[in-house]
Enzyme design. Structure first.
Site, short mmCIF file in Angstrom:
data_model
loop_
_atom_site.label_atom_id
_atom_site.label_comp_id
_atom_site.label_asym_id
_atom_site.label_seq_id
_atom_site.Cartn_x
_atom_site.Cartn_y
_atom_site.Cartn_z
CB CYS A 186 -1.00 -0.05 1.15
SG CYS A 186 -2.43 0.97 0.83
CG HIS A 227 -3.63 -3.62 2.88
ND1 HIS A 227 -2.74 -3.12 3.81
CD2 HIS A 227 -4.25 -2.56 2.34
CE1 HIS A 227 -2.83 -1.80 3.83
NE2 HIS A 227 -3.75 -1.43 2.94
CD GLU A 269 -1.14 -6.18 4.81
OE1 GLU A 269 -0.86 -6.46 3.63
OE2 GLU A 269 -1.33 -5.01 5.21
N1 GLN Z 1 -1.86 6.67 3.01
C1 GLN Z 1 -1.96 5.94 1.78
C2 GLN Z 1 -3.32 6.10 1.13
O1 GLN Z 1 -4.28 6.45 1.80
C3 GLN Z 1 -1.65 4.47 2.00
C4 GLN Z 1 -2.64 3.76 2.84
C5 GLN Z 1 -2.16 2.45 3.39
O2 GLN Z 1 -0.96 2.17 3.41
N2 GLN Z 1 -3.08 1.65 3.91
O3 GLN Z 1 -3.48 5.87 -0.03
#
Ligand code: GLN
Length: 543
Positions: free
Chosen positions: A388, A514, A516
């Site tokens: 992410c 994600h 994970e």
């Molecule tokens: N802050 C980034 C976004 O909102 C990444 C979010 C995250 O890593 N879950 O796109």
């Protein structure tokens, strides 16, 4: 249909004496055993706080926020449920006091209560009961395990305990069971295990009209039969229903331990359910065997900013356990606070690691350290997995140091930047509320046929979970591709970039999603398995 009309059985898991005794692991372990005996089981978590969901909470409060397929931002215990049971949970599996009140107040505003005074009893307790039963009836589970967060005796868990009291009365005694988890501390000076805190916490439950059927006692030392009998006598439970849970090295041992203690058999007996099949857990034991007897060892760096609390990256560290077992390799996760990383010390921190993972995250703090870590991985050909924010960091690093766009950044960090290589998603621009408003949950992604990702997944159509507001800015796509960073995973409907790779690098993958959240004991996530494999190869090449 109400639960009374179905055959769903309910198990309530409460905790006493202290928090952090591992109710979630006990609930997951019992569920695993029941599942292995042929029953369909789900687990629900009731959280006594007033936040509507944990999505707006700092990870330092209760650990990571876990995201389900249907896009619910939930307590990290749901991650354990999914990892143990290999099932998907939903919004229904996590209820908070905030959500209960929100729903009751919405009904009151709509006029649903027909002029009545709205009260904790019966309106809040009725709503709690409705939420407990809904999770069972909607998907017709044989057994629903409901874990009550917090500790018995807390003011805020009272309505939950009262709802359980009423439900037990309404369901009938053969249709529900209460399991109470407590601590039996060992006093070294006296050389004794102490049962008094357990007795007191059972009393606290009894004061609220709930008699536990089974006690699980967390302990550092084995309990002898005398102690079990004593607890049984003072807490009105059968002595075979006093179960010990001795500290173990890995949480994945707990189902085996609970099976040895016959927690599943006793529970089924009390629920009037036959034990048709003995829970053998062949695959589980094979996994455990690999966890305990690795043939190799690698060290990977987890670069993030919530490094003080291990629970903040729970799903990531568990994914490494699964992927490690799949590779018969022990994965040592070295957490590195990105705020401490700089050009001068990066070699000291990352010189010896075999893989670098840049963690998800929000906001400006620690960003430059993450960029330095990513650059180090790219230049030194160390396997890189960006999750992410970790993908967004890889994009920013590449723009700055390969494309020469020195001021490239994300609009999250500099809303006025001239080079927003990562930009806010169009649909996010008008949103002002913080809670539950990100791009959340499962979305499909199409993989480039010849990519590393397609090779890892062994297919070209995947679905992964998301939690973000920002995305790769497609205006820069060609410039990136020309210099060797390729978008190999795309959401075909929106065009959103899901995966970035550097094909000239041995193993460099950034994902907007994600992985994970989807790794389980029985289905370790291919990206983590591939990353660990690449780390092993790198280590063995070096030596
Ligand atoms: N802050 C980034 C976004 O909102 C990444 C979010 C995250 O890593 N879950 O796109």
């Amino acid at each position: 249909m109400t639960a009374m009309e179905t055959n769903t059985k309910y198990i309530f898991v409460t905790g006493g004496v202290t928090s952090s005794l591992g109710k979630g692991i006990i609930a997951s372990s019992l569920a695993k055993l029941l599942q292995a005996s042929g029953y369909s089981v789900t687990i629900q978590k009731l959280d006594p706080y007033l936040n509507v969901d944990p999505g707006t909470l700092n990870p330092y409060e209760h650990g990571e926020c876990y995201v389900t397929e249907d896009g619910a931002e939930t307590d990290l215990d749901l991650g354990h449920y999914e990892r143990f049971l290999n099932i998907h949970t939903t919004q229904l599996n996590n209820v908070t006091t905030g959500r209960i009140y929100q729903s009751v107040i919405n009904k009151e505003r709509r006029g649903d209560y027909l002029g009545k005074t709205v009260q904790v009893v019966p309106h809040i307790t009725d709503e709690i009961k409705r939420c407990i039963q809904l999770v069972g009836t909607k998907h017709r589970f044989d057994v629903v395990i409901t874990e009550v967060g917090g500790t018995v005796g807390d003011i805020e868990s009272l309505p939950y305990i009262e709802a359980i009291r009423q439900l037990r009365y309404q369901l009938g005694s053969a249709n529900s069971v209460v399991i109470h988890l407590t601590l039996v501390p060992y006093l070294a000076a006296a050389g004794e295990l102490k049962t008094k805190p357990t007795q007191h916490s059972v009393k606290a439950l009894l004061e609220n009209g709930v008699q536990p059927d089974i006690l699980v006692l967390r302990t550092e030392k084995t309990l002898n039969s005398e102690i079990r009998k004593k607890v049984a006598l003072f807490c009105n439970v059968d002595s075979n229903a006093v179960i010990q849970s001795v500290d173990v090295n890995t949480i994945y041992d707990v189902p085996i331990k609970m099976s040895e203690e016959k927690l599943d058999r006793i529970t089924l007996h009390k629920l009037n359910l036959p034990q048709n099949k003995v829970a053998e857990l062949y695959q589980w034991k094979e996994f455990l065997n690999k966890v305990k007897n690795p043939r190799d060892e690698v060290t990977v760096a987890l670069v993030g900013k919530y490094t003080q609390l291990p629970d903040a990256y729970k799903s990531i560290s568990e994914s490494f356990v699964h992927a490690g077992a799949a590779n018969e390799c022990k994965v040592i996760v070295k957490t590195i606070n990105s705020e401490r990383l700089n050009k001068d010390n990066v070699n000291q921190f990352l010189g010896e690691v075999n893989g670098i993972l840049v963690a998800p995250g929000f906001g400006n703090r620690g960003i430059e350290g993450k960029i330095i870590a990513c650059k180090y991985a790219r230049e030194n050909k160390i396997p890189y997995l960006g999750l992410c924010l970790g993908m967004q960091i890889a994009v920013i690093e590449f723009a700055r140091n390969v494309l020469g766009i020195k001021d490239a950044t994300s609009t999250e960090f500099d809303p006025k930047t001239k080079n927003p290589v990562i930009d806010i998603m169009e649909e996010q621009k008008k949103i002002r509320d913080m809670g539950g408003t990100m791009r959340l949950g499962a979305y499909p992604c199409k993989l480039e046929k010849k990519s590393l990702a397609a090779n890892i997944y062994k297919q070209t159509k995947i679905s992964e979970r998301h939690r973000h507001r920002y995305e790769f800015n497609n205006i820069y796509m060609e410039q990136f591709a020309g210099a060797g960073m390729i978008a190999t995973g795309i959401n075909e409907i929106s065009g959103l970039v899901e995966i970035m790779e550097i094909p000239s690098h041995q193993w460099f993958v950034g994902v907007q999603f994600h992985p994970e959240y989807k790794s389980t004991v029985l289905n370790p996530h291919p990206l983590f398995v591939g990353f660990v494999k690449a780390a092993m190869e790198m280590k063995n090449e070096k030596h």
